[in-house]
Scaffold this motif. Structure first.
Motif, mmCIF file in Angstrom:
data_model
loop_
_atom_site.group_PDB
_atom_site.id
_atom_site.type_symbol
_atom_site.label_atom_id
_atom_site.label_comp_id
_atom_site.label_asym_id
_atom_site.label_seq_id
_atom_site.Cartn_x
_atom_site.Cartn_y
_atom_site.Cartn_z
ATOM 1 N N ASN A 197 0.676 -1.165 0.145
ATOM 2 C CA ASN A 197 -0.081 -0.154 0.094
ATOM 3 C C ASN A 197 0.869 1.138 0.058
ATOM 4 N N ALA A 198 0.935 1.929 -1.091
ATOM 5 C CA ALA A 198 1.738 3.122 -1.321
ATOM 6 C C ALA A 198 1.514 4.287 -0.206
ATOM 7 N N THR A 199 0.141 4.206 0.089
ATOM 8 C CA THR A 199 -0.109 5.489 1.306
ATOM 9 C C THR A 199 0.391 5.110 2.483
ATOM 10 N N TRP A 200 0.125 3.835 2.673
ATOM 11 C CA TRP A 200 0.761 3.408 4.179
ATOM 12 C C TRP A 200 2.215 3.342 3.986
ATOM 13 N N ARG A 201 2.978 3.286 3.136
ATOM 14 C CA ARG A 201 4.561 3.443 2.970
ATOM 15 C C ARG A 201 4.774 4.815 3.103
ATOM 16 N N PHE B 210 -8.849 10.769 -13.467
ATOM 17 C CA PHE B 210 -7.848 10.053 -12.434
ATOM 18 C C PHE B 210 -8.263 9.337 -11.436
ATOM 19 N N SER B 211 -9.148 9.673 -10.713
ATOM 20 C CA SER B 211 -9.655 8.993 -9.577
ATOM 21 C C SER B 211 -10.270 7.645 -9.788
ATOM 22 N N GLN B 212 -10.803 7.405 -10.983
ATOM 23 C CA GLN B 212 -11.649 6.162 -11.337
ATOM 24 C C GLN B 212 -10.479 5.325 -12.039
ATOM 25 N N LYS C 45 -6.395 4.042 -8.707
ATOM 26 C CA LYS C 45 -6.420 2.950 -8.079
ATOM 27 C C LYS C 45 -5.314 1.855 -8.172
ATOM 28 N N SER C 46 -4.651 2.283 -9.128
ATOM 29 C CA SER C 46 -3.668 1.193 -9.473
ATOM 30 C C SER C 46 -2.204 1.956 -9.092
#
Length: 591
Positions: free
Chosen positions: A84-88, A389-391, A395-396
């Motif tokens: 998870n890039a956000t967590w990292r 972008f959000s759709q 997500k990837s």
């Protein structure tokens, strides 16, 4: 008597010059593992008070799983969030790609014995300019190895270093709109000032409430104004409006002396030129940046995943796809394509495009390949860039693996005039699932990126390119060092093939997505040796002691491989020899 005094003076001058020479030639950073020079506890205590208690310890990604006893809940969450890039980006010690942590930890629960690796041991969680200034001054005063990080999205390992002090800017999240008047008198409506910790997903979402867009990256977790922008910054809308660095109106920075400076076309002009393309972590700590914004375009989205029954048919499609690339570019298309085995995934889009026209163009490309397997096949419209972008893109965003990249910028003239040679090179360098590799194509150059009237330090290779091609090589945590070296060597072979369609020896690549083992990186990363030499001259003027040093960044060639010790300088030896020669002659005169 005069002779005796002159002799004494000569002796002391030589000693001083020799000491200065040693300091210049053998100066090494004070690292945490060296107790003889690392600041004592009282220094750290005083410093921590000055930054409001924001000095924190740093651990690698899954160090939570070690300890006696380990924190089971936190460990389980770390394993679950591994990709998870956000967590990292929220973990002070995590890099987006695990190999740059260089630790013995992994997400394999059978191997959770952690070493610190290349992860810094202490960090300052800076949220104000004063925190940054205090950290820079501490590092300067105590000759500490300083590294700067926002999110850890870095394929060269530039935002981490063993036994260093980390300046962590992740939570500097301010965003404001300004009616900006430039120092040259230009009035710019809806300029956006973005803080050092803002990520592109956050910036896009915030701007969307005003129906505005800034020119940013494809990943929502990439830092907006750090290494991404300062190394040029390509993204979904760069063909439409130019590189991210081309949009900069002003920087607010802290320089290596700890002073806060405004940097624009009138103030600190050389630094302004350098920060727009010459490299993050090299010249100053950027606190915020003022960027142009634009009304959001609507988007036509083109998503295809196509698989061929055999390599011959696949090669034919790739040939026609590259032959068709100028038509797509001339129609305003931009986007990405991914090649593995005999499959290609295409994610193209047209800002302010026409659905009917775009559909007709794509149908023209696909009409001779109805026998291929169309795993995905869609053309759709979106009312705004952020809706698209959000759709489709946000997500990837998987991370956490081990990866090396190698890349080349492919000139537009070669794509247009030698499409079959380009197609053959891409066919040869495509990825293979059996060895965890992928070829990634970026139709993000050409268009407004080609504007040569913009005077900044973005690599000139971008101004003549149409495609940015990356060969990506991944590996598992249990891969041996020997096998990793084999993979790195294989990557170089793939880049050499790409170089044959990129202009040969004078070809260039994108510094943010490049091979850390790239030979002649000064020319490859910065476009020309002249460009690099100018950047290095500016760096010496704004950072004479080399506080801001990172791997394959401007000025790093003056430092040892681990970037902790300044190399010996022949120029310094000549300089001191000349001084001694003059003094000896002076002494002889008084004899």
């Amino acid at each position: 008597m005069l002779r005796h005094v002159t002799s004494i003076i000569l002796f002391f001058i030589i000693v001083i010059l020799r000491q200065n020479l040693i300091a210049k030639e053998l100066r090494c950073r004070c690292l945490m593992n060296d107790s003889t020079c690392w600041p004592n506890l009282s220094v750290w205590r005083t410093f921590n008070e000055s930054v409001n208690g924001r000095l924190i310890p740093v651990q690698p990604s899954v160090a939570f799983c070690t300890g006696n006893p380990p924190n089971i809940d936190v460990c389980a969450n770390a394993i679950a969030q591994w990709t998870n890039a956000t967590w990292r980006s929220d973990q002070v010690g995590a890099m987006q790609n695990h190999n740059w942590e260089n630790t013995s930890c992994s997400d394999d629960l059978g191997n959770v014995t952690c070493t610190q690796g290349s992860v810094p041991r202490l960090a300052v969680n800076a949220t104000t300019a004063e925190h940054v200034q205090a950290t820079v001054r501490l590092a300067n005063t105590n000759n500490l190895r300083l590294v700067i990080k926002t999110t850890g999205h870095d394929y060269l390992g530039r935002s981490t270093a063993a036994d260093s002090l980390l300046l962590w800017l992740h939570y500097m999240k301010t965003i404001t709109l300004e009616q900006y008047t430039s120092c040259t008198g230009e009035n710019i409506s809806n300029a956006v000032r973005i803080g050092a910790g803002v990520q592109w997903g956050e910036a896009y979402a915030w701007l969307s409430t005003y129906n505005l867009i800034a020119i940013g990256g494809a990943s929502p977790t990439v830092g907006a104004i750090g290494g991404f922008l300062q190394n040029g910054g390509h993204g979904p809308l760069t063909r439409w409006k130019g590189m991210a660095a081309d949009q900069v109106l002003e920087f607010d920075v802290v320089t290596a002396d700890g002073e806060r400076q405004t940097v624009n076309a009138c103030q600190n002009k050389d630094l302004f030129w350098a920060l727009r393309g010459g490299g993050g972590g090299s010249f100053a700590v950027v606190l915020s940046t003022v960027l142009r914004t634009f009304p959001s375009p609507s988007m036509v989205s083109i998503l295809y995943t196509i698989s061929a029954a055999n390599e011959i048919r696949y090669a034919h499609f790739i040939r026609d796809f590259i032959r068709f690339m100028p038509t797509l570019a001339d129609a305003g298309c931009a986007g990405y394509f991914y090649m593995i085995d005999t499959t290609i995934s295409i994610a193209f889009f047209v800002p302010n495009g026409d659905l009917t026209v775009t559909t007709a163009i794509i149908d023209q490309l696909m009409k001779n390949y109805t026998d291929l397997q169309f795993i995905q096949n869609s053309i759709a419209t979106f009312p705004s860039f952020y809706a698209y972008f959000s759709q489709t893109m946000a997500k990837s965003n998987p991370t956490g693996g081990n990866v090396l990249l190698g890349s080349r910028l492919i000139p537009e003239t070669i794509v247009r005039n030698q499409p079959d040679q380009v197609a053959e090179a891409l066919f040869q360098t495509r990825g293979h699932s059996k060895n965890q590799s992928m070829l990634i194509g970026h139709l993000v150059a050409g268009g407004q990126v080609s504007n040569t009237l913009i005077d900044n330090s973005v690599s000139p290779g971008w101004r003549t390119a149409l495609l940015h091609m990356i060969h990506a090589q991944e590996w598992n945590d249990n891969t041996s060092v020997v096998d990793q070296e084999i993979l790195a060597s294989r990557l170089r072979t793939q880049v050499d093939i790409l170089q044959t369609i990129a202009g040969g020896a004078q070809s260039s690549c994108y510094i943010n997505e490049a091979d850390p083992n790239e030979p002649n990186w000064q020319q490859k990363f910065f476009g020309t040796q002249v460009n690099y030499d100018r950047l290095k001259s500016i760096k010496k003027s704004v950072d004479p002691n080399g506080l801001f040093i990172c791997k394959n960044c401007v000025g790093s060639d003056d430092w040892s491989t681990d970037l902790n010790c300044l190399k010996k300088s022949t120029a310094n030896r000549v300089h001191i020899t000349m001084h001694v020669f003059v003094l000896v002659k002076l002494f002889q005169f008084f004899k």
